[in-house]
Design a protein around this motif. Sequence first.
Motif, PDB file in Angstrom:
ATOM      1  N   ALA A 140      32.265  44.203  39.405  1.00  0.00           N
ATOM      2  CA  ALA A 140      31.277  43.654  40.341  1.00  0.00           C
ATOM      3  C   ALA A 140      31.839  42.484  41.149  1.00  0.00           C
ATOM      4  O   ALA A 140      31.430  42.252  42.288  1.00  0.00           O
ATOM      5  N   LEU A 141      32.779  41.740  40.553  1.00  0.00           N
ATOM      6  CA  LEU A 141      33.346  40.571  41.238  1.00  0.00           C
ATOM      7  C   LEU A 141      34.706  40.849  41.877  1.00  0.00           C
ATOM      8  O   LEU A 141      35.320  39.953  42.452  1.00  0.00           O
ATOM      9  N   SER A 142      35.166  42.095  41.760  1.00  0.00           N
ATOM     10  CA  SER A 142      36.544  42.406  42.176  1.00  0.00           C
ATOM     11  C   SER A 142      36.776  42.285  43.686  1.00  0.00           C
ATOM     12  O   SER A 142      37.908  42.281  44.140  1.00  0.00           O
ATOM     13  N   TYR A 143      35.699  42.153  44.466  1.00  0.00           N
ATOM     14  CA  TYR A 143      35.865  42.054  45.927  1.00  0.00           C
ATOM     15  C   TYR A 143      36.388  40.676  46.360  1.00  0.00           C
ATOM     16  O   TYR A 143      36.910  40.508  47.460  1.00  0.00           O
ATOM     17  N   ILE A 144      36.233  39.654  45.505  1.00  0.00           N
ATOM     18  CA  ILE A 144      36.492  38.269  45.933  1.00  0.00           C
ATOM     19  C   ILE A 144      37.929  38.070  46.422  1.00  0.00           C
ATOM     20  O   ILE A 144      38.159  37.648  47.566  1.00  0.00           O
ATOM     21  N   THR A 145      38.922  38.384  45.564  1.00  0.00           N
ATOM     22  CA  THR A 145      40.323  38.138  45.955  1.00  0.00           C
ATOM     23  C   THR A 145      40.739  38.961  47.183  1.00  0.00           C
ATOM     24  O   THR A 145      41.280  38.388  48.137  1.00  0.00           O
ATOM     25  N   PRO A 146      40.497  40.298  47.226  1.00  0.00           N
ATOM     26  CA  PRO A 146      40.906  41.050  48.418  1.00  0.00           C
ATOM     27  C   PRO A 146      40.250  40.535  49.700  1.00  0.00           C
ATOM     28  O   PRO A 146      40.885  40.510  50.750  1.00  0.00           O
ATOM     29  N   GLU A 147      38.980  40.106  49.575  1.00  0.00           N
ATOM     30  CA  GLU A 147      38.283  39.635  50.783  1.00  0.00           C
ATOM     31  C   GLU A 147      38.905  38.332  51.304  1.00  0.00           C
ATOM     32  O   GLU A 147      39.087  38.150  52.507  1.00  0.00           O
ATOM     33  N   ILE A 148      39.260  37.436  50.371  1.00  0.00           N
ATOM     34  CA  ILE A 148      39.901  36.178  50.793  1.00  0.00           C
ATOM     35  C   ILE A 148      41.296  36.476  51.358  1.00  0.00           C
ATOM     36  O   ILE A 148      41.725  35.884  52.350  1.00  0.00           O
ATOM     37  N   LEU A 149      41.980  37.437  50.722  1.00  0.00           N
ATOM     38  CA  LEU A 149      43.317  37.811  51.190  1.00  0.00           C
ATOM     39  C   LEU A 149      43.292  38.397  52.601  1.00  0.00           C
ATOM     40  O   LEU A 149      44.277  38.305  53.337  1.00  0.00           O
ATOM     41  N   SER A 150      42.188  39.001  52.961  1.00  0.00           N
ATOM     42  CA  SER A 150      42.118  39.647  54.282  1.00  0.00           C
ATOM     43  C   SER A 150      41.871  38.634  55.407  1.00  0.00           C
ATOM     44  O   SER A 150      41.921  38.967  56.582  1.00  0.00           O
ATOM     45  N   LEU A 151      41.625  37.365  55.035  1.00  0.00           N
ATOM     46  CA  LEU A 151      41.403  36.335  56.062  1.00  0.00           C
ATOM     47  C   LEU A 151      42.699  36.051  56.817  1.00  0.00           C
ATOM     48  O   LEU A 151      43.788  36.091  56.226  1.00  0.00           O
ATOM     49  N   PRO A 152      42.626  35.729  58.107  1.00  0.00           N
ATOM     50  CA  PRO A 152      43.835  35.338  58.841  1.00  0.00           C
ATOM     51  C   PRO A 152      44.466  34.109  58.170  1.00  0.00           C
ATOM     52  O   PRO A 152      43.749  33.253  57.623  1.00  0.00           O
TER      53      PRO A 152
ATOM     54  N   TYR B  20      27.636  37.659  47.744  1.00  0.00           N
ATOM     55  CA  TYR B  20      28.550  37.049  48.725  1.00  0.00           C
ATOM     56  C   TYR B  20      29.528  38.061  49.321  1.00  0.00           C
ATOM     57  O   TYR B  20      30.416  37.686  50.079  1.00  0.00           O
ATOM     58  N   GLU B  21      29.347  39.328  48.941  1.00  0.00           N
ATOM     59  CA  GLU B  21      30.267  40.353  49.447  1.00  0.00           C
ATOM     60  C   GLU B  21      30.140  40.454  50.970  1.00  0.00           C
ATOM     61  O   GLU B  21      29.041  40.535  51.512  1.00  0.00           O
ATOM     62  N   GLY B  22      31.305  40.419  51.634  1.00  0.00           N
ATOM     63  CA  GLY B  22      31.316  40.496  53.103  1.00  0.00           C
ATOM     64  C   GLY B  22      30.975  39.172  53.775  1.00  0.00           C
ATOM     65  O   GLY B  22      30.892  39.093  54.995  1.00  0.00           O
ATOM     66  N   LYS B  23      30.790  38.116  52.951  1.00  0.00           N
ATOM     67  CA  LYS B  23      30.374  36.818  53.523  1.00  0.00           C
ATOM     68  C   LYS B  23      31.359  35.686  53.191  1.00  0.00           C
ATOM     69  O   LYS B  23      31.019  34.507  53.330  1.00  0.00           O
ATOM     70  N   LEU B  24      32.549  36.049  52.706  1.00  0.00           N
ATOM     71  CA  LEU B  24      33.488  34.999  52.276  1.00  0.00           C
ATOM     72  C   LEU B  24      34.300  34.465  53.464  1.00  0.00           C
ATOM     73  O   LEU B  24      35.529  34.480  53.470  1.00  0.00           O
ATOM     74  N   ASN B  25      33.572  33.987  54.461  1.00  0.00           N
ATOM     75  CA  ASN B  25      34.240  33.437  55.639  1.00  0.00           C
ATOM     76  C   ASN B  25      33.784  32.006  55.933  1.00  0.00           C
ATOM     77  O   ASN B  25      34.058  31.445  56.978  1.00  0.00           O
ATOM     78  N   THR B  26      33.041  31.415  54.965  1.00  0.00           N
ATOM     79  CA  THR B  26      32.692  29.987  55.075  1.00  0.00           C
ATOM     80  C   THR B  26      33.059  29.317  53.751  1.00  0.00           C
ATOM     81  O   THR B  26      33.039  29.956  52.690  1.00  0.00           O
ATOM     82  N   ALA B  27      33.369  28.018  53.837  1.00  0.00           N
ATOM     83  CA  ALA B  27      33.742  27.269  52.631  1.00  0.00           C
ATOM     84  C   ALA B  27      32.610  27.283  51.610  1.00  0.00           C
ATOM     85  O   ALA B  27      32.831  27.415  50.399  1.00  0.00           O
ATOM     86  N   GLU B  28      31.373  27.175  52.099  1.00  0.00           N
ATOM     87  CA  GLU B  28      30.196  27.123  51.202  1.00  0.00           C
ATOM     88  C   GLU B  28      30.054  28.430  50.421  1.00  0.00           C
ATOM     89  O   GLU B  28      29.786  28.419  49.202  1.00  0.00           O
ATOM     90  N   ASN B  29      30.224  29.557  51.101  1.00  0.00           N
ATOM     91  CA  ASN B  29      30.092  30.858  50.428  1.00  0.00           C
ATOM     92  C   ASN B  29      31.229  31.106  49.439  1.00  0.00           C
ATOM     93  O   ASN B  29      31.008  31.658  48.353  1.00  0.00           O
TER      94      ASN B  29
END
Length: 596
Positions: free
Chosen positions: A106-118, A45-54
Amino acid sequence: MSTLPKRSEVTEANSWNLNDLFPDQNAWDQSYDQVKQKKSKASDYEGKLNTAENIKAAFALEDEISLEIERLFVFAHLHHDEDTTNPTYQGLVEKAKKLSVEISEALSYITPEILSLPEEELNGFIENPVLADYKFTLQEIKREKAHVLTKAEEALLAQVGNLSQAPKNIFGMINNADMKFPKIKDENGKEVELTHGSYIQFLENPNREVRQRAFKAIYETYGKQKNTLAATLSSNVNKNIFYSHVRKYPSVLEMSLYGDNISKEVYTNLIDTIHESLPLLHRYMALRKKLLGVDELHMYDLFAPLVEEYKWDITYDEAKKLVSEGLQPLGENYLKVLKDGFDHRWIDVYENEGKRTGAYSWGAYGTHPYVLLNHNNNLNSMFTLAHEMGHALHSYFSDEALKYRDAQYTIFLAEVASTTNEALLMDYLLKHATDPKQKLYLLTYYADQFRTTVFRQTMFAEFEKIIHERAEAGESLTPQALSSIYYDLNKKYHGPGMVVDQDIEMEWARIPHFYTSFYVYKYATGFSAATSFSKQILEEGKPAVDRYLGFLKSGGSDYSINILKKAGVDMSSPQPIREAMSVFGELIEQMENLTK
């Protein structure tokens, strides 16, 4: 030759049943391999955390893998702790630890990626029904946003992480490895070793000269290192100030409380309310002076036994019976689960060769909790049983009521359930004590818990607050400044009826908790909240019990302060601390009446 049994000689009835986690080593190995395989899915899901489903799928995968890792780790660790000399389980602990680090990375991308959302998009996900199970998680991520830096800055701070451990590590080396204490004479005139471990035993010695010798020897030794130790503590404070500035917090105190979403008022309330209750501590000091039969009460008299040791042999079976009777006010359901724990081998009871010392409660979501004891047939061991089963049942009820992510409660809440059990047990024992000697023994045991857990820890908390504020205002924390602040606090807390020996001014130098800043206040708030709960349960009955069981079932599904407030304990107000102090006042009154 050791008289302790080997682990292989421990009877099944007195050992925990770890098969409830994994039936055998083979099952553990299979689970380990499965987690290894799932690790490759982590980046799906890396780079794809821009939908509720993902986002939902990523969180669900994180929960699934984290839970399996937790079970692997707990099984290995519990086996290791029952016999620390067993190389098989040392190896399993290391394997589980290594895998845990790999998964975290391996999972550390989740929080920063969500934080980067507008912000607008993130707000939309918080309210999205698809993500209802993760609403609190998303709210927490959003709350952190103001204090998270750019990717490059976070990477730089991560590299500074090792440096930031320096003050704590240096203190640990000075305190545990390099600090050498002189020998002192015991009550028989024999030269004996003074160590960290033996110091409190010396302070509990009925012989006053032994207590005084130990007290002087320990602080004179720290005094010789005062410049180095002041520089070390000052470095720790400066490190905290650095992080609070970089992460844009108004102060170190507010930064330290932010993780648990605790307001500054909770901290200052505790200090202010304890200040208004200091006359109670002064009254207890006067009683201590009277019971010891001394002309002057000194700092080295604070741990001296007030009553002749009351010989009270309490076997493990008796301890279980008394704990069950003491916890009757919590109702049928609570007692049923407690009995399950006693009857179905949640507990590892006695010491054996190689077993870890102390006591704890631990477990993995989806199976019942476990409790490690090293039971001796005494009062302290019985209270330890009540305490650890308080933790265990807190975990049990939270796990039963909530999904994995919401079931994990904070350290701010952890000590409340365990200490409530102790308070209820103490109330039961006091009401059923027929021998005045036994009653006085219990009262002094309980009163000293108030002194050490509420008053002493609050004094430590106030010291931390003062030294951070002074450093934030640009003042230097010299050894003289630290000693002067610490000495004045001791005078204030212990009152005019006590001789506050000058040597105590060096005590700041030996408290390891000052390197885990703004932590100790949780002991005092936890004890106060627990005392308030037990008072309400005993006075109100069912309505208070229902609120309390609601607290046990809330895990970490909301902020700690809100969870307590819903259950009837508002730690943002002085009320729970005042209720705890009224219990302390009643104890002193009973002691005064017994010693007239």
